[in-house]
Write a protein that holds these residues in place. Structure first.
Motif, PDB file in Angstrom:
ATOM      1  N   UNK A 285       7.139   5.974   8.092  1.00 18.65           N
ATOM      2  CA  UNK A 285       6.743   4.574   8.208  1.00 18.65           C
ATOM      3  C   UNK A 285       7.903   3.606   7.975  1.00 18.65           C
ATOM      4  N   UNK A 286       9.084   4.133   7.618  1.00 19.31           N
ATOM      5  CA  UNK A 286      10.198   3.279   7.212  1.00 19.31           C
ATOM      6  C   UNK A 286      10.629   2.326   8.334  1.00 19.31           C
ATOM      7  N   UNK A 287      10.641   2.813   9.577  1.00 22.49           N
ATOM      8  CA  UNK A 287      11.088   1.962  10.686  1.00 22.49           C
ATOM      9  C   UNK A 287      10.193   0.741  10.847  1.00 22.49           C
ATOM     10  N   UNK A 288       8.882   0.933  10.692  1.00 18.22           N
ATOM     11  CA  UNK A 288       7.957  -0.196  10.832  1.00 18.22           C
ATOM     12  C   UNK A 288       8.062  -1.118   9.620  1.00 18.22           C
ATOM     13  N   UNK A 289       8.257  -0.571   8.428  1.00 21.40           N
ATOM     14  CA  UNK A 289       8.507  -1.410   7.254  1.00 21.40           C
ATOM     15  C   UNK A 289       9.681  -2.344   7.521  1.00 21.40           C
ATOM     16  N   UNK A 290      10.762  -1.782   8.021  1.00 20.72           N
ATOM     17  CA  UNK A 290      11.959  -2.590   8.278  1.00 20.72           C
ATOM     18  C   UNK A 290      11.697  -3.622   9.376  1.00 20.72           C
ATOM     19  N   UNK A 291      10.932  -3.230  10.380  1.00 20.35           N
ATOM     20  CA  UNK A 291      10.628  -4.160  11.474  1.00 20.35           C
ATOM     21  C   UNK A 291       9.828  -5.355  10.969  1.00 20.35           C
TER      22      UNK A 291
ATOM     23  N   UNK B 257       7.392  -8.162  -1.780  1.00 20.97           N
ATOM     24  CA  UNK B 257       7.325  -6.993  -0.904  1.00 20.97           C
ATOM     25  C   UNK B 257       8.703  -6.418  -0.651  1.00 20.97           C
ATOM     26  N   UNK B 258       9.720  -7.254  -0.552  1.00 20.52           N
ATOM     27  CA  UNK B 258      11.088  -6.743  -0.413  1.00 20.52           C
ATOM     28  C   UNK B 258      11.443  -5.839  -1.591  1.00 20.52           C
ATOM     29  N   UNK B 259      11.036  -6.221  -2.785  1.00 15.05           N
ATOM     30  CA  UNK B 259      11.316  -5.382  -3.956  1.00 15.05           C
ATOM     31  C   UNK B 259      10.557  -4.063  -3.878  1.00 15.05           C
ATOM     32  N   UNK B 260       9.309  -4.117  -3.413  1.00  9.46           N
ATOM     33  CA  UNK B 260       8.546  -2.880  -3.227  1.00  9.46           C
ATOM     34  C   UNK B 260       9.202  -2.000  -2.176  1.00  9.46           C
ATOM     35  N   UNK B 261       9.621  -2.610  -1.071  1.00  7.21           N
ATOM     36  CA  UNK B 261      10.273  -1.849  -0.004  1.00  7.21           C
ATOM     37  C   UNK B 261      11.579  -1.245  -0.482  1.00  7.21           C
ATOM     38  N   UNK B 262      12.269  -1.926  -1.381  1.00  7.24           N
ATOM     39  CA  UNK B 262      13.511  -1.374  -1.920  1.00  7.24           C
ATOM     40  C   UNK B 262      13.247  -0.084  -2.692  1.00  7.24           C
TER      41      UNK B 262
ATOM     42  N   UNK C  76       0.839  -1.204   0.000  1.00  6.83           N
ATOM     43  CA  UNK C  76       0.000   0.000   0.000  1.00  6.83           C
ATOM     44  C   UNK C  76       0.871   1.250   0.000  1.00  6.83           C
ATOM     45  N   UNK C  77       1.963   1.219   0.762  1.00  5.62           N
ATOM     46  CA  UNK C  77       2.906   2.343   0.752  1.00  5.62           C
ATOM     47  C   UNK C  77       3.563   2.485  -0.618  1.00  5.62           C
ATOM     48  N   UNK C  78       3.946   1.356  -1.223  1.00  2.76           N
ATOM     49  CA  UNK C  78       4.577   1.414  -2.537  1.00  2.76           C
ATOM     50  C   UNK C  78       3.660   2.005  -3.592  1.00  2.76           C
ATOM     51  N   UNK C  79       2.374   1.664  -3.538  1.00  2.00           N
ATOM     52  CA  UNK C  79       1.412   2.242  -4.485  1.00  2.00           C
ATOM     53  C   UNK C  79       1.280   3.748  -4.271  1.00  2.00           C
ATOM     54  N   UNK C  80       1.280   4.160  -3.008  1.00  2.00           N
ATOM     55  CA  UNK C  80       1.159   5.595  -2.734  1.00  2.00           C
ATOM     56  C   UNK C  80       2.380   6.340  -3.263  1.00  2.00           C
ATOM     57  N   UNK C  81       3.552   5.748  -3.135  1.00  2.00           N
ATOM     58  CA  UNK C  81       4.754   6.351  -3.708  1.00  2.00           C
ATOM     59  C   UNK C  81       4.597   6.494  -5.220  1.00  2.00           C
ATOM     60  N   UNK C  82       4.104   5.466  -5.874  1.00  2.00           N
ATOM     61  CA  UNK C  82       3.973   5.498  -7.331  1.00  2.00           C
ATOM     62  C   UNK C  82       3.022   6.593  -7.788  1.00  2.00           C
ATOM     63  N   UNK C  83       1.898   6.747  -7.105  1.00  2.00           N
ATOM     64  CA  UNK C  83       0.870   7.677  -7.570  1.00  2.00           C
ATOM     65  C   UNK C  83       1.007   9.090  -6.993  1.00  2.00           C
ATOM     66  N   UNK C  84       1.698   9.250  -5.844  1.00  2.00           N
ATOM     67  CA  UNK C  84       1.716  10.566  -5.196  1.00  2.00           C
ATOM     68  C   UNK C  84       3.122  11.061  -4.840  1.00  2.00           C
ATOM     69  N   UNK C  85       4.077  10.171  -4.709  1.00  2.00           N
ATOM     70  CA  UNK C  85       5.478  10.559  -4.474  1.00  2.00           C
ATOM     71  C   UNK C  85       5.628  11.493  -3.276  1.00  2.00           C
ATOM     72  N   UNK C  86       4.895  11.236  -2.217  1.00  2.00           N
ATOM     73  CA  UNK C  86       4.989  12.059  -1.017  1.00  2.00           C
ATOM     74  C   UNK C  86       6.017  11.434  -0.083  1.00  2.00           C
ATOM     75  N   UNK C  87       7.277  11.766  -0.283  1.00  2.00           N
ATOM     76  CA  UNK C  87       8.363  11.141   0.478  1.00  2.00           C
ATOM     77  C   UNK C  87       8.323  11.536   1.947  1.00  2.00           C
ATOM     78  N   UNK C  88       7.930  12.770   2.230  1.00  2.00           N
ATOM     79  CA  UNK C  88       7.849  13.203   3.628  1.00  2.00           C
ATOM     80  C   UNK C  88       6.826  12.357   4.379  1.00  2.00           C
ATOM     81  N   UNK C  89       5.698  12.105   3.734  1.00  2.00           N
ATOM     82  CA  UNK C  89       4.662  11.276   4.348  1.00  2.00           C
ATOM     83  C   UNK C  89       5.163   9.857   4.578  1.00  2.00           C
TER      84      UNK C  89
END
Length: 843
Positions: free
Chosen positions: A497-503, A562-567, A480-493
Motif C-alpha cells: 500500500x506504500x505507493x498509494x500512501x505516497x500518492x 498523518x505524515x507522522x503516521x506515514x513516517x 488505519x494502516x498505522x494502527x494495523x502496524x501497531x497492533x499486528x506488525x505485518x510489514x509484508x501486508x
C-alpha cells in the motif's frame, strides 16, 4: 493463439434490466438430480453471484453471500453441501438478488454490468460436477411478483425493501434453461468478476425473539398474540392465530435491543390469494421529523405514545396454487412463508395484516440475528462502579457488532457503507476487544482498491456502486494502516500500500500555498471537504469560513498528523529516506499552522487574518484537539489549551465535536499528559449517559440530526477502558512488547481482561490487570498477569506512579501500592510475587 473462454457463469437467458419502478429483480435457479449412492459426508462447492445469493439444498438454507465486493475484488464462498445431500432425489436451489447496474439505486451494493451465478466443484469431486457445475442443466426463472422498492422517502442507499403483489392470479414461474456466459479470458482479457476467496469468516446466525408487543389493534385478544409471538409465553410449539375474513390487525413488536436479523413470517397457506402483511422497521418511537431542518424528533426511544417511522416490506399471499414455487422451504404446499432476502435492522416492527377472502392462520415470526462473528475476549468489571461502567461497555459492544457484516458499516439501518473515518475507529475497537483483524484487512484492501489516480485519493467509502471522495478520509485510511502496524506488525501486508500512501500525501503536498505554506482546500465538483457533523457546520459538515478563505486549520493539522503516521509505516518497511521526508513536511506544515492559524491563545478554524471578517463562531474544539494530536502544541501548553478549549466548548462558545470526533478529543487528552485525561474522564461520558437515559441500546450517529440509533464510531468506551483505564496497549509493533500503564485514580477497583492479536483465528495471549483497595484506605493492590497461550514470552513494560519496570510475559506480579493521601504524592510499592524480573530499579 486460439481464444479461450471462461464458462463458469450462468444467467437467465431473457433477463432485462429495463424495468421501471424497481431497483432490481429476483431470479430463481434450481437443479434436480438423483444420487444412486450415499453422498460424501463432505462435498465443497464454490459459489458466487452478482449481486447476492442464498443457497438452499433440499429445503435447507446452507449459505448466503457473497461478501460485498466490486470490480477489483469479487468474492466467492466455499460451501460444504455434503451434510445436506441424500441418496435419491436432490433439489438444489439458488435465490439470486440482482440489482440493476445502470441505475443510481442501491449504492451500498456494488455490481457489475451483467448478472450471474457461478457454481463450480473442485477437481477432486469431479463425479458430482455434472450435477452441480454451472451449465444449461440448471433452470432459471424471474420472479414476476417481487420488486425492490424505490419509493421509500428515506431509503436512498439500500433499496432492498420488497413488495410482492399477485396481480396476475395463479401464474406459474416460467422456468427456462440457464444461459452459459462466455467470457473471454485470453489475450489479456478476463471475466468482469475478479474472483477472490472469502477473506472473512461466515456470519454468525443465532435464534432471537421478540420481547414485547405494543399498541395492539385487533379483535384477537392480546394474550393470544403474546403466546404466538413472544419468548417464554407458551410451552412447546407456539399456538397459531386464526384471523377472520375481512379483518384487519395491527401491532408493534419490540426486541430487547437493537438488532440486525433475517426474518421469516409464517402462515398456513390460505385457500385464496389477496391477504397481505406489511412490516415497517424502526429504531425508535418518535414524532414526525423536521424534514426542512433535516432532524429527527426523538426523545425516549420506548415512548409508545409516539410513532414508528421507517421503511417497510409488503407481501401479498399467493394462496393455494396448481404451480409449485421455488421450493426453498419445507412443506411449501401447506405453509406460505415470506422471508425478506436481505437482513433487516430494527428495534421495533410495526405489523399490519389485512385478511381478504377466506380466513387466515398466522403461525408466527422467526428471527435469526446475523452479524460478523466477533469473538469478544476483553472484559471489564469495576466493582462498586459496575452500574456506571457496564452500560457503557455492553452498549458499545452491541453497537460495534451491529455495524459489522460484510464490512464495517457506518450504520446498519441506513447506508451499510464502509467509510474510512468510521472504519478507522471501528477497527481499533475490534482490536481492543478481540484482537481480530480479518475484517480490518479486508477494509484496508477495499479502500486501497478505490484509489483514483486522476484525483490522487482513495474513495471515502468502499466498496460502493457510487464512489464518493472526501479528501480527509484518504488520510484516515493511512491512519488505519498505522494502527494495523501497531497492533499486528505485518510489514509484508502493508508494503503493497506504500505507493498509494505516497500518492495521497503528494496530492495534499501539491495543494500547499507557496506563500503561506498551508494546504489549500480544493473546492470543486466531485470533492466534499467534510470535517464533522455539527450544528454550526450544517448542512455539509464544513466550516463556512474555510470555504470562503480556501484554508482549513483542521486539514493542515490532520495532514501533519498523518505524515507522522506515514513516517512510522515507511520506517517499518525500511523506507527511511521517505520517512525522513514525511517528518520534515509535517514540521513545515506545523510551523505554518502556528504562524497563520494561532491567535496567541487558540487555533482558529482558518487564517487568523480572516477571523475579524467571520460573523460565525471562529473557533472549534476540532482545531484545538488536532493541534495537540499533530504535535503543533505539546506538554504543558497542550494541557492548558485543552483545559481552556473544553471550558469554552462547554459554555457553547466553541463549536463542539460530534460523538465521532470525540474519540480524537480523548486521544488528545491522553497525548497531552499530566492529569488532563483523568480530570476530564468521568464528565466526558455525559453525552453517552444521556443516551442511556433516553432508552437507547446502541449509540446514536450524532446528536444533531438524531438520524440513526446505531453507529459504531460512538463505541469509544471500548478503547478507553482497555487502552487507557486498564492501560494495556502494544509497546512495540505487533505486541512484541506489552505496555501496562493503568490509570489507578479513575476507579477504586477494576478488573480488566485484554486480548493480544489474533493468530490463525485464535488469540495469542491475554493480559489481566486488576486493582482494588487494600486493608488501609490509602493502599491499592495491583495485579498484572500475562497468559501468552503458548507463544514466546515478550517484555512487559509496567508503569505505575513512581515505578517503571520490565518483566517477562511469563511472570506474574502483584504490587501493594501505598497511597499516603488522595492527592497522590510520590508512592511506595511492595512487590509481593514475581518470577524472572528483568529490570526493577524500584523494587
Amino acid at each position: 493463439m486460439s481464444a479461450t473462454f471462461d464458462r463458469t457463469w450462468i444467467w437467465h437467458p431473457a433477463f432485462s434490466e429495463n424495468q421501471p419502478g424497481t431497483a432490481g429483480l429476483f431470479v430463481h435457479f434450481r437443479r434436480l438430480f438423483t444420487l444412486e449412492k450415499e453422498p460424501p459426508t463432505t462435498l465443497k462447492i464454490h459459489i458466487s453471484a452478482d449481486t447476492k445469493y442464498k443457497l438452499y439444498v433440499n429445503q435447507h438454507l446452507v449459505s448466503f453471500g457473497p461478501v460485498k465486493g466490486d470490480q477489483n475484488l469479487w468474492f466467492y464462498d466455499e460451501v460444504d453441501i455434503g451434510p445436506f445431500l441424500r441418496k435419491g432425489e436432490n433439489h438444489v436451489a439458488v435465490h439470486v438478488l440482482r440489482l440493476f447496474y445502470a441505475t443510481q439505486f442501491a449504492p451500498s451494493f456494488p455490481r457489475l454490468a451483467s448478472g450471474g451465478l457461478r457454481i463450480t466443484v473442485p477437481e477432486d469431486e469431479e463425479e458430482y460436477s455434472e450435477h452441480l457445475h454451472s451449465s444449461t442443466q440448471w433452470e432459471s426463472a424471474i420472479d414476476p411478483f417481487a420488486s425492490l422498492r424505490v419509493d421509500e422517502p428515506e431509503d436512498v442507499f439500500l433499496h432492498t425493501y420488497e413488495a410482492h403483489r399477485r396481480q396476475h392470479g395463479d401464474v406459474p414461474l416460467e422456468w427456462k434453461a440457464a444461459k452459459v456466459l462466455e467470457l473471454k479470458n485470453s489475450t489479456g482479457n478476463t471475466p468482469p468478476w475478479n474472483l477472490s476467496p472469502r477473506l472473512i469468516p461466515p456470519h454468525q446466525v443465532r435464534k432471537a425473539c421478540f420481547a414485547e408487543i405494543h399498541n395492539l389493534q385487533s379483535d384477537v385478544p392480546l394474550e393470544t398474540w403474546r403466546n404466538a409471538l413472544l419468548a417464554g409465553q407458551s410451552k412447546g410449539s407456539r399456538p397459531e392465530v386464526c384471523l377472520a375474513p375481512g379483518s384487519r390487525h395491527q401491532f408493534q413488536l419490540e426486541v430487547t435491543a437493537h438488532t440486525t436479523a433475517f426474518l421469516r413470517i409464517r402462515f398456513l397457506r390460505p385457500s385464496y390469494s389477496g391477504s397481505s402483511i406489511r412490516l415497517s422497521y424502526a429504531e425508535s418511537y418518535e414524532d414526525e421529523p423536521d424534514l426542512y431542518e433535516g432532524v429527527r424528533r426523538k426523545a425516549h426511544r420506548r415512548d409508545m405514545t409516539k410513532q414508528l417511522l421507517g421503511p417497510h416490506d409488503f407481501y401479498q399471499l399467493q394462496g393455494r396454487t396448481n404451480f409449485p414455487g421455488p421450493r426453498y422451504f419445507e412443506n411449501e404446499e401447506l405453509q406460505e412463508i415470506f422471508a425478506p432476502f436481505h437482513y433487516r435492522t430494527f428495534r421495533f416492527i410495526k405489523v399490519d395484516i389485512s385478511v381478504e377472502g377466506a380466513g387466515l392462520v398466522f403461525q408466527g415470526i422467526d428471527i435469526d440475528s446475523v452479524h460478523y462473528p466477533l469473538d469478544v475476549q476483553a472484559n471489564i468489571t469495576s466493582g462498586s462502579q459496575e452500574s456506571i461502567v457496564q452500560p457503557l461497555w455492553t452498549t458499545s459492544l452491541r453497537t460495534l457488532v451491529n455495524c459489522m457484516h460484510d464490512c464495517y458499516e457506518d450504520c446498519p439501518f441506513y447506508e451499510q457503507l464502509q467509510y474510512a473515518m468510521d472504519t478507522r475507529s471501528s477497527a481499533l475497537f475490534t482490536y481492543c476487544v478481540s484482537g481480530d483483524d480479518r475484517l480490518a484487512r479486508q477494509a484496508i484492501i477495499q479502500l486501497y482498491n478505490s484509489f483514483q489516480p486522476r484525483l490522487g485519493l482513495t474513495a471515502s467509502r468502499a466498496p460502493s456502486h457510487r464512489q464518493q471522495f472526501i479528501p480527509h478520509f484518504s488520510l484516515y485510511w493511512i491512519c488505519l494502516l498505522g494502527d494495523h502496524l501497531e497492533y499486528f506488525d505485518d510489514k509484508i501486508f502493508l508494503t503493497k500500500f506504500i505507493a498509494v500512501v505516497d500518492a495521497i500525501l503528494t496530492t495534499f503536498a501539491s495543494l500547499i500555498d507557496p506563500q503561506l505554506g498551508l494546504v489549500k482546500w480544493e473546492i470543486r465538483t466531485g470533492i466534499w471537504n467534510y470535517v464533522d457533523w455539527t450544528k454550526e457546520w450544517k448542512p455539509y459538515g464544513c466550516p463556512l469560513v474555510c470555504e470562503r478563505t480556501g484554508f482549513s486549520t483542521f486539514t493542515n493539522e490532520i495532514y501533519a498528523y498523518t505524515l507522522q503516521t506515514a513516517a512510522k509505516i515507511a520506517t517499518a518497511v525500511k523506507r527511511t529516506a521517505v520517512a525522513d521526508e514525511y517528518r520534515q513536511r509535517a514540521e513545515k506544515v506545523a510551523a505554518a499552522v502556528r504562524e497563520h492559524c494561532f491567535d496567541g491563545e487558540f487555533f482558529t478554524d482558518s487564517l487568523v487574518s480572516a477571523q475579524a471578517d467571520d460573523t460565525l463562531v471562529p473557533y472549534s474544539q476540532h482545531s484545538q484537539v488536532w493541534a495537540v494530536l499533530s504535535g503543533i502544541v505539546q506538554g504543558p501548553g497542550a494541557q492548558e489549551l485543552l483545559r481552556k478549549s473544553i471550558r469554552q466548548t462547554n459554555e457553547k462558545k466553541f463549536v463542539q465535536e460530534s460523538l465521532a470526533m470525540s474519540f480524537y478529543t480523548l486521544r488528545a487528552l491522553s497525548m497531552a499528559g499530566g492529569t488532563v485525561y483523568e480530570d476530564h474522564f468521568h464528565a466526558f461520558w455525559e453525552p453517552w449517559r444521556y443516551q442511556l437515559a433516553m432508552g437507547v441500546t446502541t449509540w446514536i450517529e450524532d446528536s444533531i440530526s438524531q438520524r440513526s440509533d446505531c453507529h459504531a464510531w460512538g463505541s469509544a468506551p471500548l478503547y478507553e477502558f482497555v487502552a487507557e483505564v486498564a492501560g494495556v496497549r502494544p509497546a512495540a509493533p505487533g505486541w512484541k512488547a506489552i505496555q501496562v500503564r493503568p490509570r489507578l485514580k479513575l476507579y477504586p477497583e477494576l478488573d480488566a481482561r485484554v486480548p493480544l492479536r489474533m493468530v490463525n483465528g485464535k488469540t495469542s495471549g491475554i493480559v489481566h490487570v486488576s486493582w482494588a483497595q487494600g486493608t488501609a484506605t490509602t493502599d491499592v493492590w495491583v495485579r498484572i498477569k500475562v497468559d501468552m497461550k503458548g507463544a514466546q514470552p515478550v517484555p512487559v513494560h509496567i508503569s505505575l506512579p513512581g515505578l517503571e519496570m520490565t518483566l517477562d510475559s511469563d511472570s506474574n506480579s502483584e504490587f501493594l501500592v501505598h497511597r499516603p493521601s488522595q492527592s497522590l504524592p510520590v508512592l511506595t510499592f511492595t512487590r509481593l510475587t514475581s518470577r524472572k524480573c528483568l529490570e526493577n530499579n524500584n523494587s
